[in-house]
Each structure stands twice: as structure tokens, then as C-alpha cells.
Design a protein around this motif. Structure first.
Motif, PDB file in Angstrom:
ATOM      1  N   GLY A 190       0.793  -1.225   0.000  1.00 31.72           N
ATOM      2  CA  GLY A 190       0.000   0.000   0.000  1.00 31.72           C
ATOM      3  C   GLY A 190       0.817   1.262   0.000  1.00 31.72           C
ATOM      4  O   GLY A 190       0.283   2.344   0.284  1.00 31.72           O
ATOM      5  N   LYS A 191       2.108   1.174  -0.309  1.00 30.54           N
ATOM      6  CA  LYS A 191       2.955   2.366  -0.303  1.00 30.54           C
ATOM      7  C   LYS A 191       4.038   2.207  -1.351  1.00 30.54           C
ATOM      8  O   LYS A 191       4.330   1.096  -1.820  1.00 30.54           O
ATOM      9  CB  LYS A 191       3.563   2.582   1.082  1.00 30.54           C
ATOM     10  CG  LYS A 191       4.271   1.360   1.644  1.00 30.54           C
ATOM     11  CD  LYS A 191       4.838   1.655   3.031  1.00 30.54           C
ATOM     12  CE  LYS A 191       3.753   1.922   4.039  1.00 30.54           C
ATOM     13  NZ  LYS A 191       4.266   2.216   5.368  1.00 30.54           N
ATOM     14  N   SER A 192       4.681   3.314  -1.678  1.00 31.96           N
ATOM     15  CA  SER A 192       5.694   3.285  -2.733  1.00 31.96           C
ATOM     16  C   SER A 192       7.010   2.712  -2.256  1.00 31.96           C
ATOM     17  O   SER A 192       7.826   2.241  -3.061  1.00 31.96           O
ATOM     18  CB  SER A 192       5.925   4.703  -3.266  1.00 31.96           C
ATOM     19  OG  SER A 192       6.331   5.568  -2.216  1.00 31.96           O
ATOM     20  N   GLY A 193       7.255   2.758  -0.971  1.00 29.34           N
ATOM     21  CA  GLY A 193       8.508   2.238  -0.441  1.00 29.34           C
ATOM     22  C   GLY A 193       8.450   2.132   1.067  1.00 29.34           C
ATOM     23  O   GLY A 193       7.527   2.634   1.726  1.00 29.34           O
ATOM     24  N   PHE A 194       9.438   1.458   1.640  1.00 31.53           N
ATOM     25  CA  PHE A 194       9.510   1.253   3.073  1.00 31.53           C
ATOM     26  C   PHE A 194      10.778   1.892   3.620  1.00 31.53           C
ATOM     27  O   PHE A 194      11.832   1.872   2.967  1.00 31.53           O
ATOM     28  CB  PHE A 194       9.535  -0.248   3.402  1.00 31.53           C
ATOM     29  CG  PHE A 194       8.232  -0.953   3.143  1.00 31.53           C
ATOM     30  CD1 PHE A 194       7.348  -1.223   4.176  1.00 31.53           C
ATOM     31  CD2 PHE A 194       7.886  -1.355   1.866  1.00 31.53           C
ATOM     32  CE1 PHE A 194       6.152  -1.868   3.947  1.00 31.53           C
ATOM     33  CE2 PHE A 194       6.699  -2.011   1.616  1.00 31.53           C
ATOM     34  CZ  PHE A 194       5.818  -2.270   2.664  1.00 31.53           C
ATOM     35  N   SER A 195      10.679   2.426   4.817  1.00 34.98           N
ATOM     36  CA  SER A 195      11.876   2.893   5.504  1.00 34.98           C
ATOM     37  C   SER A 195      12.675   1.690   5.977  1.00 34.98           C
ATOM     38  O   SER A 195      12.117   0.626   6.248  1.00 34.98           O
ATOM     39  CB  SER A 195      11.494   3.770   6.707  1.00 34.98           C
ATOM     40  OG  SER A 195      10.764   4.900   6.299  1.00 34.98           O
ATOM     41  N   PHE A 196      13.990   1.873   6.080  1.00 31.39           N
ATOM     42  CA  PHE A 196      14.834   0.778   6.552  1.00 31.39           C
ATOM     43  C   PHE A 196      14.443   0.429   7.995  1.00 31.39           C
ATOM     44  O   PHE A 196      14.419   1.277   8.872  1.00 31.39           O
ATOM     45  CB  PHE A 196      16.301   1.186   6.490  1.00 31.39           C
ATOM     46  CG  PHE A 196      17.247   0.093   6.916  1.00 31.39           C
ATOM     47  CD1 PHE A 196      17.238  -1.130   6.270  1.00 31.39           C
ATOM     48  CD2 PHE A 196      18.130   0.290   7.963  1.00 31.39           C
ATOM     49  CE1 PHE A 196      18.103  -2.147   6.654  1.00 31.39           C
ATOM     50  CE2 PHE A 196      19.000  -0.710   8.350  1.00 31.39           C
ATOM     51  CZ  PHE A 196      18.982  -1.936   7.700  1.00 31.39           C
ATOM     52  N   GLY A 197      14.100  -0.843   8.219  1.00 32.55           N
ATOM     53  CA  GLY A 197      13.646  -1.290   9.534  1.00 32.55           C
ATOM     54  C   GLY A 197      12.146  -1.371   9.674  1.00 32.55           C
ATOM     55  O   GLY A 197      11.645  -1.950  10.634  1.00 32.55           O
ATOM     56  N   GLU A 198      11.411  -0.807   8.721  1.00 32.79           N
ATOM     57  CA  GLU A 198       9.952  -0.837   8.789  1.00 32.79           C
ATOM     58  C   GLU A 198       9.435  -2.240   8.458  1.00 32.79           C
ATOM     59  O   GLU A 198       9.905  -2.874   7.507  1.00 32.79           O
ATOM     60  CB  GLU A 198       9.362   0.170   7.811  1.00 32.79           C
ATOM     61  CG  GLU A 198       7.846   0.256   7.854  1.00 32.79           C
ATOM     62  CD  GLU A 198       7.305   1.313   6.912  1.00 32.79           C
ATOM     63  OE1 GLU A 198       6.066   1.497   6.883  1.00 32.79           O
ATOM     64  OE2 GLU A 198       8.113   1.960   6.196  1.00 32.79           O
ATOM     65  N   PRO A 199       8.497  -2.759   9.225  1.00 39.22           N
ATOM     66  CA  PRO A 199       7.943  -4.084   8.921  1.00 39.22           C
ATOM     67  C   PRO A 199       7.325  -4.118   7.526  1.00 39.22           C
ATOM     68  O   PRO A 199       6.539  -3.242   7.168  1.00 39.22           O
ATOM     69  CB  PRO A 199       6.874  -4.278  10.009  1.00 39.22           C
ATOM     70  CG  PRO A 199       7.329  -3.416  11.142  1.00 39.22           C
ATOM     71  CD  PRO A 199       7.958  -2.220  10.496  1.00 39.22           C
TER      72      PRO A 199
END
Length: 750
Positions: A460-469
Motif C-alpha cells: 500500500g505504499k511506494s517504499g519502506f523505511s529501513f527497519g519498517e515491517p
């Protein structure tokens, strides 16, 4: 692979570092001719291929029963020969050899697999340590009146030049003690290395001690008469216990230890509670590889319907020592219930031997071949009856039971009897073995696809932060609006969906759930114009191999769903970016989220386990010191779900179940933040929001506030009742909310 400097196959000299010679079988071996020490020639196991006049004579009457020829009168009067099979053990030059010979069948006994295998152990003083294993897959078997000689090329777990194995077993009558086997290891073309004289030990290939405990109010399974219900004509009626079922596969299952009865919980058992119960009650338990396993007859499994059993010990270093069956779902005294109960016990214990489900064997390391219809055609203890789908004809549970001979498949029996030691023994290699590397081709698109189904994998998003589940959504829809029926086990933890992850390094790994469960229940769904799709949401950031998204960069994901008819539906590739941290706060938050214990807590949706205390402390630090950061939502979700339900552990004296009661106030505090942030699009995905809202409603009901519980569920429906969601999705959410309201009223309304 062993790293020891010696080589048990070489004898006094060590040739392990020498270049390998031609590994072909010597010509005289191919011809079935070999000279024994007494000067007589052998008779091949394929004796019927040579005229009787060409067969060598011996000093006693020649035995030619295998060729169909009549026995001489004197020989006919003698007792029959013992079959050449079973376990032998001997020592030489600081090594012990456990030998398994499997070249003769026993009338009414386990099937002959025509293999020889063994495990080596280095010995010194009062210690013994595993060295390595070997197997001869296609030996040549030669027989005379006095001896059986087995020869072939071995595959080892280490590198050796002595690749040829010769086993000589004296023939004995049924009224005589079995003789010792002489095992010789040779370097081609004929250099003799080590020799072991191995006395006979047992007719079983392996022996395992099995301890079983049960909770109060359960009646453990005893036996089932296979003649009670219709069965295949080639499967004789017999009374099967769990040990007898394994004996038919050549495995001795010894019932040992005192059968403890422990307190039950009406709310069901979690995975961490089961592991704690094993450590407390399993009298044989040690964190070492050993031929010992434990089964708990528990009441029910918490949090999911349809789980008949689980091999829960799949998350620590020494796996596959414990499993459980859930009595509330498998109970019954009629023949159908007893038959299904037997299958559940044998199935879960099979996982402890490192056997995968029939449709998952190609995902093991190394991969094993699948049976027909992607494994669904297997008539095996390791298949699900409702999944059974032969290549021709009708499938399903009725067809399975009508054809099932109450046996493991040949490949499964090969694993049980002759699999390399660490791949089979409990507490050694992890379930499905250690590495998660897979061949990407396993997820290639089918050349043709007439399944009428399509699988999508999305985020549901364009990308994840490092460490984000990393949470993904799976959508299965029909491409044929006339309708298609299949199962709705869409979550990867149910093991009918696999997710491959290509990491930025180029390595392709398989997401493997932290804990595996057997959702052995027929959940057929009809996809048509009224309900064209089903959905599931899965946290795939952490599994049995640890964190899968350990570095920033671009990942490629692909999922494969195995439909009820055996079709393999592959999703398009999903590209997912994990962004680099840009500040010291980003680095610190990633460290707080990426610990091993934090990963386990997120995968388990919370835990009170003392072994995960530092992980809980890290999540609490995020909540307290970084409350407005997006990561706090995930920490609150794990904490809130854990607070909302009880946590069970056993007292030190094993006499009672200690229950930490639910903490609805703390659960409401944490889950309210999760729900509000997610409703604003700043929290978890919509499917996880659905879960969190229903658990928040339960927390309010526990506190005696049914009105607020119903309001929470109404707000959930309102969130979905917008043009952004398909009408059938809104209807499904409304049905879930109404069902939850009814359950909460029944449970807490009084």
C-alpha cells in the motif's frame, strides 16, 4: 559437511585430500561377479537372467527361490533365510558406523527400497560425535547360498576418494541369530580402505523415543482398525497405532517417559506457550540433536480456526523436537474421527522427522521431487485429505480415504530410513533444512494457464523505511466470471502460498513462516461475479531465517498459490524499495526494530516470553521515546494484541497452568492509537486495521463496555463503506463485524 581432519573410509591412511579417481563401478561389479574370501563366486540378485547351468555351485545346496526354481528336497526342509535388512553397528580406528541395509523385503513388512546407508561417529575416550553420512542409492545385490554381497557408489556428506562400498552379510536361517555385516570402503578401481565388522542391532532402520503428554479433559488416541471403513483392496485391514504406522515405514517409535496431565486453557494455546510447556514437561528434552520427540494433546489453538495440529518447534536453534495436536477439533469416537485422529498424529510427528507437506517438497533444501499434480496427488500421511487431487478422477477427502493405504510415499520412506543424519534427527538441521536459498525458476510463470484464477501481490505504499515491517497484500481473483471454486488459505503461514524474495544482492530466498501450522480443514470458496476475489495480508519481514529485508535497495517479490485442483498460480513480480536511513534517528529506530527478538515478537503478534524480554524493551522504547514516529504503530500493534489476551505458562513444579490474565485497559490504550492512525492512512494496511479493530472491540467487551465495543465495530464498517472499496468487500467486512458482535455478546453480555 564435517570439517574433521580424518576420514573413516580410508583405514589407517588418510586419502581425503587426494584427487578423486574414476568413480565408475568396476566392470566385474557391473557383471555381478566378485570373488569372496572363500573363493566362491556370487549369484546376482537378478539370477533369473542367467541359465541355471551358468550359475556357480557352492559347498551346500544352492538356493534359487528368487528365480522361481524349485528348491532341492534338503534345502526345502530347512527354515527360510532371514531377509537381509535392518540396522548394524561396528567400530574401527576411532570411528563408529551405524549401518542400514535395505535390500530384502519381509512378508507383510515394510517395503524394500534397495538402498544402503550409514552414519559415522568419531569416538574418543567417553565421547562420541557425529562425523558424516553416506547413502548407496542403487546397489548391485549378489547372493550365494551363504552370503549376500551389496556393492555400489556412495554419496557422502564429505569429500572422500573411497567412493565404492561393499557390504557382505552372511545368510542365516530364521532360527539362527543374524550374522555381522562386513563393510569395506574402496578407492576405484579397487584399493581397499577401511573395513568395519558390524553386528546386527535391530530390524528397524532408526529408533526414536516418543514422549506424550495431554491436558486435562482429553483422551489421547490409541488405535484404529483400518477395516472399520472402506479402504483400498491392496491395503490389508489391520489395527494401527501411531508406533505401528511408523513401524510400517521401518522406524521404531518407542513410547517412553511418564505421561503427564497438565492444566488446559479454554482460550487455546499459543506457539510460545507450547514451547514453554515442552521445556517444562518433556523429561527427555535437551537442546542437542537426539532421537527424541514430544507431543502434547492440547485443547485448541488460539487465534485461528481449523488448526488440527502444529509442529511448533521451528523457531530456535534446535528445532523439530516438539509438536501438538488439538483435541477440541479432532475428538470423536466413531471410526471417521478415529481415522482422522490417527492421520493427524502421524502427520505432525512426520514434520518432526523433517517431512514437509506433499505440495512443499520442492521448496526444501535440497529440493525433492513433487508427486503428481504438484504433490496433491500423493496418497501420503503428509497430504491433506481435502487437498487430494489425482491426475485423473475426482479428488477431495472421500477420494483420498478411498485410496489411501495408510503409508508414507516411497520418497518419504527413503528420507525416514536413509536421509542424512542431520536432516532427520530431531534438534539438528532446521525444518526444511537450514538455508532459504531457492531456485528462482520455481516461480516461473506456467507455459499455459487455464486455471481461471489470478494472483496479485501488492503493497500500500511506494517504499519502506529501513527497519519498517514489510507487510504485503495478496489478492486472488477469478478470471472466469462463470465461477471457480478453490480454497481460501491465502496467507503464507498456511503453507499453500509461497513468497520468493530476490534481495538487492541477487540472492533469492523463500519466506518461511516463523512457526508452521497445519490448517487441515476444507475451506472452499466460490469466486464468481458476486464475489470475484479474496484477500489476505501478511507480515513477511521476519521468518525462520531471520530478517529478509536486512539492507536498503530494491527487492523483487513473487508469490505462488497452489489451487485446489493442483494449479500453480504465479503473481506478477512486485518491486519494493527499502530506503536508506538519512539521519542518526533513522539508524537508531532501525536498530530498535531489526533485532532478532523484535522480529519474533512482530511475527507472533506479541509475546510475554522471558526469552524475548529485550525485544519487548526495544519496542517499549519506541513507544515511549518516539511515539509520533510511524514505527510506533507497529510496536503498539504487537503490544496491544498481546495485552488483549491472556498468556499461559507452567508452574515450576508442572502442577498447574499459570495464567497472566488479559489487560484490556493496556490493550485499549495501544490499539486505539493503531486504529486511529490507520483510519487516517498513517498506520497499518486495511486488512490489519480490520484485525486491530475487532481485537479493540474485544478489549472493550472484556472491560464490560459492550456499547463501545459495538461502536468500534460500526466505525470499522463505516471506514470500508465508501466508493473506494468494492461492494463485496464492504459486505464481507460487515459480516465479520456482525459475527464479532454476536460472539462478544454471547461471551461477555451476561
Amino acid at each position: 559437511m564435517s570439517t574433521a581432519s580424518g576420514d573413516p573410509t580410508t583405514g589407517t591412511a588418510d586419502f581425503s585430500a587426494a584427487p578423486l579417481a574414476d568413480a565408475s563401478v568396476p566392470e566385474e561389479w557391473e557383471n555381478g561377479q566378485d570373488t569372496l574370501r572363500d573363493g566362491s563366486a556370487t549369484e546376482t540378485g537378478e539370477a533369473e537372467q542367467r541359465p541355471a547351468t551358468q550359475r556357480p555351485a557352492t559347498g551346500e545346496a544352492t538356493v534359487r527361490a528368487e528365480s522361481g526354481a524349485a528348491l532341492p528336497a534338503m534345502a526345502a526342509a530347512l527354515p527360510a533365510h532371514r531377509p537381509t535388512r535392518g540396522r548394524y553397528r561396528g567400530s574401527s580406528s576411532g570411528y563408529e558406523l551405524d549401518l542400514r541395509v535395505d535390500v530384502d523385503s519381509v512378508p507383510g513388512g515394510p517395503k524394500v527400497l534397495r538402498k544402503v546407508s550409514g552414519d559415522f561417529f568419531s569416538t574418543g575416550g567417553g565421547t562420541k560425535a557425529y562425523f558424516g553420512s553416506f547413502v548407496v542409492d542403487a546397489p548391485t545385490v549378489s547372493r550365494s547360498a551363504t552370503r549376500v554381497v551389496i556393492r555400489g557408489i556412495a554419496t557422502y556428506t564429505w569429500t572422500t576418494a573411497f567412493t565404492l562400498v561393499r557390504v557382505t552379510v552372511p545368510r542365516s536361517r530364521t532360527n539362527q541369530r543374524p550374522g555381522a555385516a562386513t563393510v569395506e570402503f574402496l578407492r576405484p578401481p579397487g584399493q581397499l580402505g577401511a573395513t568395519y565388522v558390524c553386528p546386527y542391532v535391530s530390524p528397524y532402520f532408526r529408533t526414536v523415543e516418543w514422549e506424550q503428554d495431554s491436558v486435562t479433559g482429553t483422551v489421547p488416541f490409541l488405535s484404529y482398525d483400518t477395516g472399520s471403513l472402506p479402504q483400498p483392496a491392496n491395503s490389508p485391514a489391520r489395527t494401527l497405532t501411531v508406533p505401528r504406522a511408523y513401524a510400517e515405514a521401518g522406524i521404531e517409535l518407542l513410547v517412553s517417559g511418564t505421561a503427564n496431565t497438565i492444566a488446559n486453557s479454554r482460550n487455546g494455546w499459543t506457539n510460545t506457550e507450547l514451547h514453554g510447556a515442552m521445556e517444562t514437561n518433556f523429561s527427555l528434552w535437551r537442546n542437542v540433536p537426539q532421537w527424541k520427540l514430544w507431543l502434547l494433546v492440547a485443547g485448541s489453538y488460539e487465534g485461528m480456526e481449523g488448526v488440527r495440529g502444529i509442529m511448533f518447534d521451528a523457531a530456535d536453534t534446535f528445532q523439530r523436537q516438539g509438536c501438538a495436536v488439538f483435541y477440541d477439533l479432532i475428538r470423536g469416537t466413531d471410526p471417521e474421527a478415529q481415522r482422522a485422529m490417527l492421520r493427524t498424529y502421524v502427520h505432525e510427528l512426520g514434520h518432526s522427522f523433517n517431512l514437509l507437506h506433499s505440495w512443499q517438497k520442492n521448496l526444501a533444501t535440497p529440493p525433492a521431487p513433487l508427486g503428481g499434480n504438484n504433490g496433491f496427488a500423493d496418497l501420503s500421511w503428509m497430504n491433506y485429505p481435502q487437498n487430494y487431487q489425482p491426475l485423473n478422477g475426482n479428488g477431495g477427502a472421500a477420494a483420498y480415504w478411498g485410496a489411501f493405504p495408510f503409508q508414507f510415499t516411497d520418497n518419504e520412506q527413503i528420507h525416514l530410513r536413509h536421509g542424512f543424519y542431520r536432516n532427520v534427527i530431531m534438534g539438528a538441521n532446521a525444518f526444511a533444512t537450514g538455508a532459504a536459498d531457492i531456485e528462482p525458476e520455481l516461480f516461473d510463470e506456467p507455459l499455459t494457464d487455464e486455471s481461471g484464477l489470478r494472483l496479485d501481490l501488492r503493497v500500500g505504499k511506494s517504499g519502506f523505511s529501513f527497519g519498517e515491517p514489510v507487510v504485503v497484500e495478496l489478492k486472488l481473483e477469478t478470471t472466469d466470471l462463470r465461477g471457480r471454486s478453490t480454497h481460501n488459505h491465502l496467507h503464507p503461514d498456511d503453507e499453500l502460498v509461497s513468497v520468493a524474495i530476490r534481495q538487492p544482492s541477487g540472492r533469492t530466498v523463500l519466506y518461511r513462516p516463523l512457526l508452521r501450522r497445519c490448517v487441515d480443514q476444507d475451506r472452499t470458496v466460490r469466486l464468481d461475479a458476486g464475489r470475484p476475489a479474496i484477500y489476505s495480508s501478511a507480515y513477511i519481514g521476519y521468518g525462520r531465517d531471520g530478517h529478509y529485508f536486512q539492507q536498503p535497495g530494491t527487492y523483487q517479490l513473487r508469490a505462488a498459490y497452489l489451487a485446489s485442483d493442483g494449479s500453480r498460480i504465479v503473481s506478477p513480480v512486485l518491486r519494493l524499495d527499502v530506503r536508506h536511513p538519512v539521519s542518526q534517528d533513522d539508524v537508531r529506530l532501525a536498530e530498535l526494530m531489526m533485532g532478532e527478538e523484535q522480529g519474533k515478537i512482530l511475527a507472533l503478534r506479541g509475546s510475554d516470553s522471558p526469552s524475548l524480554q529485550s525485544g519487548n524493551d526495544a519496542l517499549q522504547e519506541i513507544i515511549e521515546r518516539h511515539a509520533t514516529h510511524p514505527f510506533a504503530v507497529y510496536a503498539r500493534l504487537a503490544k496491544g494484541l498481546n495485552f488483549e489476551h491472556e498468556f499461559k505458562s507452567l508452574s515450576p513444579d508442572k502442577s498447574e497452568l499459570v495464567v497472566r490474565p488479559p489487560d484490556p485497559k493496556s490493550g485499549i490504550e495501544q490499539l486505539t492509537h493503531v486504529v486511529k492512525a490507520s483510519e487516517q492512512g498513517k498506520g497499518v494496511d486495511n486488512l490489519t486495521l480490520n484485525l486491530a479493530s475487532r481485537r479493540l472491540a474485544r478489549a472493550y467487551a472484556r472491560q464490560g463496555d459492550l456499547e463501545e465495543a459495538n461502536t468500534t465495530l460500526d466505525r470499522l464498517v463505516q471506514h470500508f463503506d465508501t466508493p473506494a472499496f468494492k461492494p463485496y468487500v464492504v459486505d464481507a467486512v460487515r459480516d465479520q463485524a456482525d459475527t464479532t458482535k454476536a460472539r462478544l455478546t454471547a461471551e461477555f453480555g451476561g
